[in-house]
Design a protein around this motif. Structure first.
Motif, PDB file in Angstrom:
ATOM      1  N   GLU A  27       0.820  -1.220   0.000  1.00 49.63           N
ATOM      2  CA  GLU A  27       0.000   0.000   0.000  1.00 49.63           C
ATOM      3  C   GLU A  27       0.852   1.268   0.000  1.00 49.63           C
ATOM      4  N   ASP A  28       2.159   1.130   0.285  1.00 43.79           N
ATOM      5  CA  ASP A  28       3.009   2.308   0.520  1.00 43.79           C
ATOM      6  C   ASP A  28       2.996   3.334  -0.604  1.00 43.79           C
ATOM      7  N   SER A  29       2.846   2.895  -1.825  1.00 43.60           N
ATOM      8  CA  SER A  29       2.909   3.833  -2.951  1.00 43.60           C
ATOM      9  C   SER A  29       1.597   4.577  -3.185  1.00 43.60           C
ATOM     10  N   LYS A  30       0.560   4.221  -2.437  1.00 41.59           N
ATOM     11  CA  LYS A  30      -0.765   4.809  -2.684  1.00 41.59           C
ATOM     12  C   LYS A  30      -0.891   6.227  -2.127  1.00 41.59           C
ATOM     13  N   ASN A  31      -1.801   6.980  -2.745  1.00 45.05           N
ATOM     14  CA  ASN A  31      -2.250   8.247  -2.159  1.00 45.05           C
ATOM     15  C   ASN A  31      -3.155   7.915  -0.981  1.00 45.05           C
ATOM     16  N   VAL A  32      -3.550   8.931  -0.216  1.00 48.05           N
ATOM     17  CA  VAL A  32      -4.349   8.637   0.982  1.00 48.05           C
ATOM     18  C   VAL A  32      -5.557   9.551   1.123  1.00 48.05           C
ATOM     19  N   ILE A  33      -6.517   9.046   1.912  1.00 46.48           N
ATOM     20  CA  ILE A  33      -7.626   9.860   2.427  1.00 46.48           C
ATOM     21  C   ILE A  33      -7.358  10.006   3.926  1.00 46.48           C
ATOM     22  N   VAL A  34      -7.333  11.233   4.421  1.00 48.26           N
ATOM     23  CA  VAL A  34      -7.111  11.470   5.850  1.00 48.26           C
ATOM     24  C   VAL A  34      -8.404  11.996   6.465  1.00 48.26           C
ATOM     25  N   GLU A  35      -8.806  11.383   7.584  1.00 44.41           N
ATOM     26  CA  GLU A  35     -10.006  11.822   8.298  1.00 44.41           C
ATOM     27  C   GLU A  35      -9.598  12.231   9.711  1.00 44.41           C
ATOM     28  N   ILE A  36      -9.869  13.470  10.073  1.00 45.55           N
ATOM     29  CA  ILE A  36      -9.592  13.948  11.429  1.00 45.55           C
ATOM     30  C   ILE A  36     -10.930  14.225  12.102  1.00 45.55           C
ATOM     31  N   VAL A  60     -12.250  15.814   6.247  1.00 43.99           N
ATOM     32  CA  VAL A  60     -11.766  14.702   5.417  1.00 43.99           C
ATOM     33  C   VAL A  60     -11.076  15.308   4.201  1.00 43.99           C
ATOM     34  N   PHE A  61      -9.849  14.862   3.922  1.00 45.45           N
ATOM     35  CA  PHE A  61      -9.128  15.387   2.763  1.00 45.45           C
ATOM     36  C   PHE A  61      -8.259  14.304   2.137  1.00 45.45           C
ATOM     37  N   SER A  62      -7.996  14.485   0.838  1.00 44.10           N
ATOM     38  CA  SER A  62      -7.132  13.531   0.129  1.00 44.10           C
ATOM     39  C   SER A  62      -5.746  14.142  -0.037  1.00 44.10           C
ATOM     40  N   GLU A 118     -10.332   1.337  -8.328  1.00 39.26           N
ATOM     41  CA  GLU A 118     -11.508   0.523  -8.642  1.00 39.26           C
ATOM     42  C   GLU A 118     -11.185  -0.957  -8.596  1.00 39.26           C
ATOM     43  N   VAL A 119      -9.944  -1.319  -8.963  1.00 41.16           N
ATOM     44  CA  VAL A 119      -9.563  -2.734  -8.963  1.00 41.16           C
ATOM     45  C   VAL A 119      -9.387  -3.282  -7.544  1.00 41.16           C
ATOM     46  N   ASP A 120      -9.186  -2.373  -6.552  1.00 44.56           N
ATOM     47  CA  ASP A 120      -8.981  -2.812  -5.172  1.00 44.56           C
ATOM     48  C   ASP A 120     -10.287  -3.213  -4.495  1.00 44.56           C
ATOM     49  N   LYS A 123     -15.892  12.443  -5.389  1.00 48.91           N
ATOM     50  CA  LYS A 123     -15.056  12.463  -4.175  1.00 48.91           C
ATOM     51  C   LYS A 123     -15.609  11.499  -3.130  1.00 48.91           C
ATOM     52  N   ALA A 124     -16.945  11.548  -2.932  1.00 51.85           N
ATOM     53  CA  ALA A 124     -17.584  10.686  -1.933  1.00 51.85           C
ATOM     54  C   ALA A 124     -17.385   9.213  -2.293  1.00 51.85           C
ATOM     55  N   LEU A 125     -17.488   8.903  -3.573  1.00 50.54           N
ATOM     56  CA  LEU A 125     -17.297   7.526  -4.037  1.00 50.54           C
ATOM     57  C   LEU A 125     -15.870   7.060  -3.751  1.00 50.54           C
ATOM     58  N   GLN A 126     -14.899   7.962  -3.943  1.00 51.43           N
ATOM     59  CA  GLN A 126     -13.495   7.634  -3.685  1.00 51.43           C
ATOM     60  C   GLN A 126     -13.276   7.362  -2.194  1.00 51.43           C
ATOM     61  N   VAL A 127     -13.881   8.211  -1.357  1.00 49.48           N
ATOM     62  CA  VAL A 127     -13.750   8.022   0.095  1.00 49.48           C
ATOM     63  C   VAL A 127     -14.427   6.719   0.520  1.00 49.48           C
ATOM     64  N   LEU A 128     -15.610   6.429  -0.040  1.00 46.79           N
ATOM     65  CA  LEU A 128     -16.328   5.197   0.295  1.00 46.79           C
ATOM     66  C   LEU A 128     -15.480   3.971  -0.057  1.00 46.79           C
ATOM     67  N   ARG A 129     -14.945   3.958  -1.268  1.00 46.97           N
ATOM     68  CA  ARG A 129     -14.082   2.836  -1.675  1.00 46.97           C
ATOM     69  C   ARG A 129     -12.919   2.672  -0.697  1.00 46.97           C
ATOM     70  N   SER A 130     -12.300   3.802  -0.339  1.00 49.16           N
ATOM     71  CA  SER A 130     -11.122   3.760   0.535  1.00 49.16           C
ATOM     72  C   SER A 130     -11.478   3.269   1.933  1.00 49.16           C
ATOM     73  N   ARG A 131     -12.663   3.670   2.424  1.00 47.85           N
ATOM     74  CA  ARG A 131     -13.070   3.194   3.765  1.00 47.85           C
ATOM     75  C   ARG A 131     -13.321   1.688   3.763  1.00 47.85           C
ATOM     76  N   LEU A 132     -13.989   1.195   2.719  1.00 46.35           N
ATOM     77  CA  LEU A 132     -14.264  -0.245   2.623  1.00 46.35           C
ATOM     78  C   LEU A 132     -12.957  -1.027   2.472  1.00 46.35           C
ATOM     79  N   TYR A 133     -12.053  -0.488   1.677  1.00 48.30           N
ATOM     80  CA  TYR A 133     -10.752  -1.129   1.469  1.00 48.30           C
ATOM     81  C   TYR A 133      -9.956  -1.152   2.771  1.00 48.30           C
ATOM     82  N   GLU A 134     -10.015  -0.028   3.493  1.00 48.43           N
ATOM     83  CA  GLU A 134      -9.254   0.083   4.743  1.00 48.43           C
ATOM     84  C   GLU A 134      -9.780  -0.868   5.811  1.00 48.43           C
TER      85      GLU A 134
END
Length: 356
Positions: free
Chosen positions: A105-114, A162-164, A210-212, A267-278
């Motif tokens: 996962e190290d090469s990935k961009n991130v979603i940060v939630e504070i 929440v920011f990317s 999307e592949v994740d 944006k919301a779809l990207q965050v949703l995917r990332s939360r499910l993946y995480e």
């Protein structure tokens, strides 16, 4: 170690041939994966060449010491040998670190939630301080940040933001920030001058492609509503804000920062995917951490990781018992020393694990 380096050099040559193959170039996903591998392997190959060159020079210096009869030349060879041996020792450590298997996962961009935690208004103010700290740090790295959603506190800061973050190997660095951050200080809202303890939670999610994540859109409920906030740009008269609910898991994502409903939806779809993946990733990390009793990367978002103590001007990272007395610089974005110390600690854990 030399055998491992030779194998990596062989793979590097193989990948260098593949990335110029027209069939591979036509397959965008495979080409992107191989280019990433080529870049990563290239760094190790460069290190390997330097290391093997030093090893060869050491052998030559030893040979000269055995055959040379001139005292002055012998002394020069001895000095060169000592210098080369020091370089060899240093490069060996670099090679050992480079050969540690990388987190995929190290090469990935991130979603940060504070999110503000315990502490009421002061927790929201602290969440705002953390956001500012990361914003300044990201600037020093040359990374790009984009806010997806925010909910402002009543006296400043944020109840949630929440920011990317996009850049090179962002998750490799930012993943250490996940957990509970605690602050001890006299709040601006406190009239008696007493020190309070407040907290905010930081979650760093690797941005999912999307592949994740196989996301069935029939499982996603979409709602639109008017953006709200303290005023100005965050309030509009159209239903541009988007709320997505993933029905099987109950995960809810909101995005209202942009004026375009379409952009907010993406944006919301990207965050949703990332939360499910995480969620899946957190399970694996927790299992991995339990196996090796990791102190650094547990995958437990409820773990208290760091305390910012204003009266004493100190910051303590509890995972590695690191205390620094430069709180103001750290809260101004100078967190590199902490992150580098965490990386070293985790690499040491991984090396021990590899020797076990």
């Amino acid at each position: 170690m030399i055998d491992k380096l030779v194998a990596i050099e062989d793979r590097y040559r193989e990948v260098s041939m593949l990335i110029v193959d027209p069939e591979v170039i036509a397959d965008n996903k495979r080409y992107a994966t191989l280019m990433k591998e080529y870049k990563d392997l290239g760094k190790i190959v460069d290190l390997s060449k330097r290391y093997r060159n030093v090893v060869d020079n050491i052998a030559s210096s030893r040979e000269m010491l055995e055959t040379e009869t001139d005292p002055e030349m012998k002394e020069m060879a001895q000095e060169e040998l000592l210098s080369l041996q020091e370089e060899e020792s240093s490069l060996q450590e670099e090679v050992k670190v480079a050969l540690i298997p990388k987190d995929p996962e190290d090469s990935k961009n991130v979603i940060v939630e504070i999110r503000a935690g315990t502490g009421g208004d002061e927790a929201s103010i602290f969440a705002g301080d953390l956001f500012r700290m990361y914003t300044k740090y990201l600037e020093t790295k040359g990374w790009t940040m984009e806010v997806a959603n925010l909910n402002e506190g009543t006296v400043g800061g944020f109840k949630e933001i929440v920011f990317s973050v996009s850049g090179e190997d962002v998750y490799a660095t930012m993943k250490y920030e996940s957990g509970v951050h605690r602050v001890q200080r006299v709040p601006a809202t406190e009239s008696q001058g007493r020190v309070h303890t407040s907290a905010a939670t930081v979650a760093v999610l690797p941005e999912a492609d999307e592949v994740d994540v196989e996301l069935n859109m029939s499982d996603v409920k979409k709602d639109t509503y008017r953006a709200s906030g303290a005023g100005g740009q965050h309030v509009n008269k159209t239903e541009s804000a988007v709320r997505l609910t993933h029905l099987p898991t109950g995960v809810v994502v909101e995005c209202q920062d942009g004026r375009s409903q379409h952009k907010n939806y993406e944006k919301a779809l990207q965050v949703l995917r990332s939360r499910l993946y995480e969620q899946e990733l957190a399970k694996k990390q927790a299992e991995r951490a339990a196996e090796r009793k990791s102190l650094v990367s547990t995958g437990d978002r409820s773990a208290k990781i760091r305390t910012y103590n204003y009266p004493q001007g100190r910051v303590t990272d509890h995972r590695i018992n690191l205390t620094l007395y430069n709180l103001q610089n750290i809260i101004d974005g100078d967190i590199n020393e902490i992150i580098e110390a965490l990386k070293v600690a985790e690499n040491a854990e991984k090396m021990k694990e590899g020797q076990a």
